[in-house]
Motif scaffolding. Structure first.
Motif, short mmCIF file in Angstrom:
data_model
loop_
_atom_site.label_atom_id
_atom_site.label_comp_id
_atom_site.label_asym_id
_atom_site.label_seq_id
_atom_site.Cartn_x
_atom_site.Cartn_y
_atom_site.Cartn_z
N ALA A 238 -1.74 69.26 -11.98
CA ALA A 238 -2.35 69.61 -13.27
C ALA A 238 -1.69 70.86 -13.85
O ALA A 238 -1.43 70.94 -15.06
N LEU A 239 -1.38 71.82 -12.98
CA LEU A 239 -0.69 73.03 -13.43
C LEU A 239 0.70 72.70 -13.96
O LEU A 239 1.13 73.24 -14.98
N LEU A 240 1.40 71.79 -13.29
CA LEU A 240 2.73 71.38 -13.75
C LEU A 240 2.65 70.74 -15.13
O LEU A 240 3.44 71.06 -16.03
N THR B 227 3.38 71.30 -21.04
CA THR B 227 2.72 71.34 -22.35
C THR B 227 3.01 72.67 -23.05
O THR B 227 3.35 72.70 -24.24
N VAL B 228 2.91 73.76 -22.29
CA VAL B 228 3.22 75.08 -22.85
C VAL B 228 4.68 75.14 -23.31
O VAL B 228 4.98 75.69 -24.37
N GLN B 229 5.58 74.53 -22.54
CA GLN B 229 6.99 74.51 -22.92
C GLN B 229 7.19 73.82 -24.28
O GLN B 229 7.96 74.28 -25.11
N PHE B 230 6.50 72.70 -24.48
CA PHE B 230 6.59 72.00 -25.76
C PHE B 230 6.06 72.87 -26.89
O PHE B 230 6.65 72.93 -27.98
N ILE B 231 4.96 73.56 -26.64
CA ILE B 231 4.37 74.43 -27.67
C ILE B 231 5.33 75.57 -28.00
O ILE B 231 5.56 75.89 -29.18
N LEU B 232 5.92 76.19 -26.97
CA LEU B 232 6.86 77.29 -27.22
C LEU B 232 8.09 76.81 -27.99
O LEU B 232 8.57 77.50 -28.89
N LEU C 231 9.80 80.36 -14.32
CA LEU C 231 8.62 80.64 -13.50
C LEU C 231 8.15 79.41 -12.72
O LEU C 231 7.59 79.54 -11.65
N PHE C 232 8.38 78.23 -13.28
CA PHE C 232 7.82 77.04 -12.64
C PHE C 232 8.81 75.90 -12.44
O PHE C 232 8.56 75.01 -11.62
N GLY C 233 9.92 75.89 -13.14
CA GLY C 233 10.83 74.74 -13.20
C GLY C 233 11.15 74.09 -11.87
O GLY C 233 10.99 72.88 -11.71
N PHE C 234 11.63 74.86 -10.91
CA PHE C 234 11.92 74.31 -9.58
C PHE C 234 10.88 74.79 -8.56
O PHE C 234 10.62 74.10 -7.57
N ASN C 235 10.30 75.96 -8.78
CA ASN C 235 9.37 76.54 -7.81
C ASN C 235 8.14 75.66 -7.59
O ASN C 235 7.77 75.36 -6.45
N LEU C 236 7.49 75.30 -8.66
CA LEU C 236 6.26 74.52 -8.55
C LEU C 236 6.52 73.14 -7.93
O LEU C 236 5.78 72.74 -7.01
N PRO C 237 7.54 72.41 -8.34
CA PRO C 237 7.81 71.12 -7.67
C PRO C 237 8.13 71.26 -6.17
O PRO C 237 7.77 70.38 -5.38
N ILE C 238 8.77 72.35 -5.77
CA ILE C 238 9.05 72.56 -4.34
C ILE C 238 7.73 72.74 -3.58
O ILE C 238 7.52 72.14 -2.52
N ILE C 239 6.85 73.56 -4.13
CA ILE C 239 5.53 73.75 -3.50
C ILE C 239 4.78 72.42 -3.46
O ILE C 239 4.12 72.09 -2.47
N MET C 240 4.89 71.65 -4.53
CA MET C 240 4.23 70.34 -4.58
C MET C 240 4.80 69.40 -3.52
O MET C 240 4.05 68.66 -2.87
N LEU C 241 6.11 69.42 -3.33
CA LEU C 241 6.73 68.56 -2.32
C LEU C 241 6.23 68.91 -0.92
O LEU C 241 5.88 68.02 -0.14
N LEU C 242 6.18 70.19 -0.63
CA LEU C 242 5.66 70.62 0.68
C LEU C 242 4.21 70.18 0.86
O LEU C 242 3.81 69.69 1.92
N THR C 243 3.42 70.35 -0.19
CA THR C 243 2.02 69.95 -0.14
C THR C 243 1.89 68.43 0.02
O THR C 243 1.04 67.95 0.76
N ALA C 244 2.74 67.68 -0.66
CA ALA C 244 2.71 66.22 -0.56
C ALA C 244 3.04 65.76 0.86
O ALA C 244 2.42 64.83 1.38
N LEU C 245 4.01 66.42 1.48
CA LEU C 245 4.39 66.06 2.84
C LEU C 245 3.27 66.39 3.83
O LEU C 245 2.95 65.58 4.70
#
Length: 133
Positions: free
Chosen positions: A14-16, A21-26, A47-61
């Motif tokens: 949801a954060l991703l 969405t914020v990127q589109f608005i900016l 701030l989030f481009g690769f960092n958040l998906p990496i955290i998500m991948l670890l969480t998914a695993l």
């Protein structure tokens, strides 16, 4: 533990989606209000481009999501990479820059798919995606 990890993953998904969405608005603010917003658009992705998906991948695993979720995350990584490429080579190849918004739309759609998939897998108590039955 698996269920808690999956709930955390849903929050991250949801954060991703919110970040895209914020990127589109900016970008819209830069195009239609004041070009100064372009700096915010460029900085925010770091701030989030690769960092958040990496955290998500670890969480998914850790949460033992099925392969479909990992493939969706791989699509996010690939699209974020393409976003960087299209943003940085457009001075050499202007037509490549025109693909930047298209990849942004695809990122938005894949992030919705990840959120829906993870929610369905977590709260329908199954590791299979239903085929609509």
């Amino acid at each position: 533990m698996k269920k808690i990890g999956r709930i955390i993953f849903i929050g991250l998904a949801a954060l991703l989606l919110l970040c895209f969405t914020v990127q589109f608005i900016l970008a819209g603010m830069a195009a239609f209000v004041n070009y100064e917003y372009w700096k915010d658009h460029m900085l925010f992705v770091h701030l989030f481009g690769f960092n958040l998906p990496i955290i998500m991948l670890l969480t998914a695993l850790i949460s033992k999501f099925p392969r479909k979720v990992s493939l969706q995350l791989a699509a996010i990584f690939g699209l974020v990479f393409l976003m960087y490429v299209t943003a940085n080579v457009s001075s050499l190849f202007p037509w490549v820059g025109a693909l930047h918004p298209l990849f942004g739309i695809l990122l938005f759609l894949v992030s919705i798919a990840i959120l829906k998939t993870s929610f369905r897998l977590t709260f329908k108590n199954t590791d299979k995606i239903s085929s609509g039955h």
